[in-house]
Design a protein around this motif. Structure first.
Motif, PDB file in Angstrom:
ATOM      1  N   GLU A 104      -6.175   8.141   3.649  1.00  0.00           N
ATOM      2  CA  GLU A 104      -6.947   7.458   2.534  1.00  0.00           C
ATOM      3  C   GLU A 104      -6.391   6.087   2.092  1.00  0.00           C
ATOM      4  OE1 GLU A 104      -7.805   9.863  -0.781  1.00  0.00           O
ATOM      5  OE2 GLU A 104      -8.223  11.441   0.494  1.00  0.00           O
ATOM      6  N   TRP A 105      -4.985   5.830   2.732  1.00  0.00           N
ATOM      7  CA  TRP A 105      -4.355   4.436   2.118  1.00  0.00           C
ATOM      8  C   TRP A 105      -4.340   3.633   3.579  1.00  0.00           C
ATOM      9  CZ3 TRP A 105      -3.251   3.736  -2.725  1.00  0.00           C
ATOM     10  CH2 TRP A 105      -3.643   4.691  -3.562  1.00  0.00           C
ATOM     11  N   PRO A 106      -4.511   2.349   3.227  1.00  0.00           N
ATOM     12  CA  PRO A 106      -4.303   1.458   4.300  1.00  0.00           C
ATOM     13  C   PRO A 106      -3.154   0.987   4.752  1.00  0.00           C
ATOM     14  CG  PRO A 106      -4.931   0.309   2.398  1.00  0.00           C
ATOM     15  CD  PRO A 106      -4.910   1.724   2.003  1.00  0.00           C
ATOM     16  N   MET A 107      -2.086   1.993   4.993  1.00  0.00           N
ATOM     17  CA  MET A 107      -0.858   1.928   5.306  1.00  0.00           C
ATOM     18  C   MET A 107      -0.667   1.865   6.943  1.00  0.00           C
ATOM     19  SD  MET A 107       1.397   4.410   2.899  1.00  0.00           S
ATOM     20  CE  MET A 107       0.241   5.759   2.887  1.00  0.00           C
ATOM     21  N   SER A 108       0.357   1.544   7.579  1.00  0.00           N
ATOM     22  CA  SER A 108       0.593   1.499   8.858  1.00  0.00           C
ATOM     23  C   SER A 108       0.898   2.708   9.502  1.00  0.00           C
ATOM     24  CB  SER A 108       1.641   0.605   9.286  1.00  0.00           C
ATOM     25  OG  SER A 108       3.030   1.113   8.977  1.00  0.00           O
ATOM     26  N   HIS A 111       0.871  -1.321   0.024  1.00  0.00           N
ATOM     27  CA  HIS A 111      -0.104  -0.142   0.135  1.00  0.00           C
ATOM     28  C   HIS A 111       1.066   1.300   0.013  1.00  0.00           C
ATOM     29  CE1 HIS A 111      -3.703  -2.231   0.146  1.00  0.00           C
ATOM     30  NE2 HIS A 111      -3.148  -2.845   1.062  1.00  0.00           N
ATOM     31  N   LEU A 112       2.115   1.105   0.499  1.00  0.00           N
ATOM     32  CA  LEU A 112       2.974   2.242   0.516  1.00  0.00           C
ATOM     33  C   LEU A 112       3.419   2.498  -0.891  1.00  0.00           C
ATOM     34  CD1 LEU A 112       5.074   4.315   1.768  1.00  0.00           C
ATOM     35  CD2 LEU A 112       6.530   2.279   2.247  1.00  0.00           C
ATOM     36  N   ASN A 113       3.815   1.575  -1.591  1.00  0.00           N
ATOM     37  CA  ASN A 113       4.200   1.675  -2.784  1.00  0.00           C
ATOM     38  C   ASN A 113       3.057   2.138  -3.845  1.00  0.00           C
ATOM     39  OD1 ASN A 113       7.031   1.376  -2.381  1.00  0.00           O
ATOM     40  ND2 ASN A 113       6.366  -0.822  -2.154  1.00  0.00           N
ATOM     41  N   GLN A 114       1.841   1.333  -3.540  1.00  0.00           N
ATOM     42  CA  GLN A 114       0.755   2.003  -4.360  1.00  0.00           C
ATOM     43  C   GLN A 114       0.271   3.416  -4.200  1.00  0.00           C
ATOM     44  OE1 GLN A 114      -1.131   0.033  -6.671  1.00  0.00           O
ATOM     45  NE2 GLN A 114       0.845  -1.091  -6.529  1.00  0.00           N
ATOM     46  N   PHE A 115       0.519   3.915  -2.972  1.00  0.00           N
ATOM     47  CA  PHE A 115       0.181   5.559  -2.683  1.00  0.00           C
ATOM     48  C   PHE A 115       1.239   6.368  -3.395  1.00  0.00           C
ATOM     49  CE2 PHE A 115       3.251   8.513  -0.532  1.00  0.00           C
ATOM     50  CZ  PHE A 115       2.446   9.658  -0.570  1.00  0.00           C
ATOM     51  N   ALA A 116       2.660   5.944  -3.363  1.00  0.00           N
ATOM     52  CA  ALA A 116       3.776   6.471  -4.185  1.00  0.00           C
ATOM     53  C   ALA A 116       3.371   6.492  -5.651  1.00  0.00           C
ATOM     54  CB  ALA A 116       5.055   5.905  -3.879  1.00  0.00           C
ATOM     55  N   MET A 117       2.850   5.520  -6.048  1.00  0.00           N
ATOM     56  CA  MET A 117       2.497   5.637  -7.587  1.00  0.00           C
ATOM     57  C   MET A 117       1.390   6.320  -7.893  1.00  0.00           C
ATOM     58  SD  MET A 117       4.738   3.774  -9.110  1.00  0.00           S
ATOM     59  CE  MET A 117       3.885   3.394 -10.735  1.00  0.00           C
ATOM     60  N   SER A 118       0.506   6.543  -6.872  1.00  0.00           N
ATOM     61  CA  SER A 118      -0.774   7.662  -7.218  1.00  0.00           C
ATOM     62  C   SER A 118      -0.222   9.037  -7.559  1.00  0.00           C
ATOM     63  CB  SER A 118      -1.571   7.278  -5.900  1.00  0.00           C
ATOM     64  OG  SER A 118      -1.217   8.328  -4.853  1.00  0.00           O
ATOM     65  N   LEU A 119       1.051   9.334  -7.015  1.00  0.00           N
ATOM     66  CA  LEU A 119       1.502  10.577  -7.296  1.00  0.00           C
ATOM     67  C   LEU A 119       1.754  10.614  -8.692  1.00  0.00           C
ATOM     68  CD1 LEU A 119       3.636  10.835  -3.924  1.00  0.00           C
ATOM     69  CD2 LEU A 119       1.246  11.714  -4.520  1.00  0.00           C
TER      70      LEU A 119
END
Length: 135
Positions: free
Chosen positions: A59-63, A32-40
């Motif tokens: 909005e992201w299910p990250m820790s 999810h961390l990497n998916q967040f980054a890709m959203s940018l």
């Protein structure tokens, strides 16, 4: 510290100072961390993130640890928490800094010191091959 689920043969890589191998275990942890980054990659997402970083991260299910490391731009911790440097580059870009400048923050050097080291051929091998072996 070897991440959970890493086969023994990968443990040798964990012994190299300053090196974090992007293993399957880290990939799962950082999905999810990497998916967040890709959203940018999308301008509208960059704008939302820059307007209120915490709200966008929530909005992201990250820790919580991942979110705090992102807010602090603590890239070494992000790598430990499953971040992939190539995905995290989207954060660097959003912040308007170069890949080299961002990577320099992962060292104990200033950006000019890091640039000079890289122009001279990078880190010397002596003292950077093995923690337990003393190389």
């Amino acid at each position: 510290m070897l991440p959970t689920g890493v086969p023994d043969y990968l443990s040798d890589f964990e012994d190299i100072p300053g090196t974090r191998i992007f293993t399957a275990s880290r990939a799962r942890k950082g999905y999810h961390l990497n998916q967040f980054a890709m959203s940018l990659m999308k301008a509208e997402n960059r704008a939302r993130f820059k307007a209120d970083e915490r709200a966008y991260l929530d909005e992201w299910p990250m820790s919580e640890e991942q979110k705090l490391a992102l807010l602090a731009r603590d890239y070494n911790t992000l790598l430990d928490l499953g971040g992939n440097v190539y995905f995290l580059a989207k954060v660097f870009s959003t912040d308007g800094i170069s890949f080299a400048e961002a990577v320099s923050t992962m060292t104990d050097m200033t950006f000019p010191q890091y640039q000079e080291m890289m122009l001279k051929g990078g880190r010397p091998a002596a003292g950077n091959r093995s923690i337990k072996g003393g190389y």
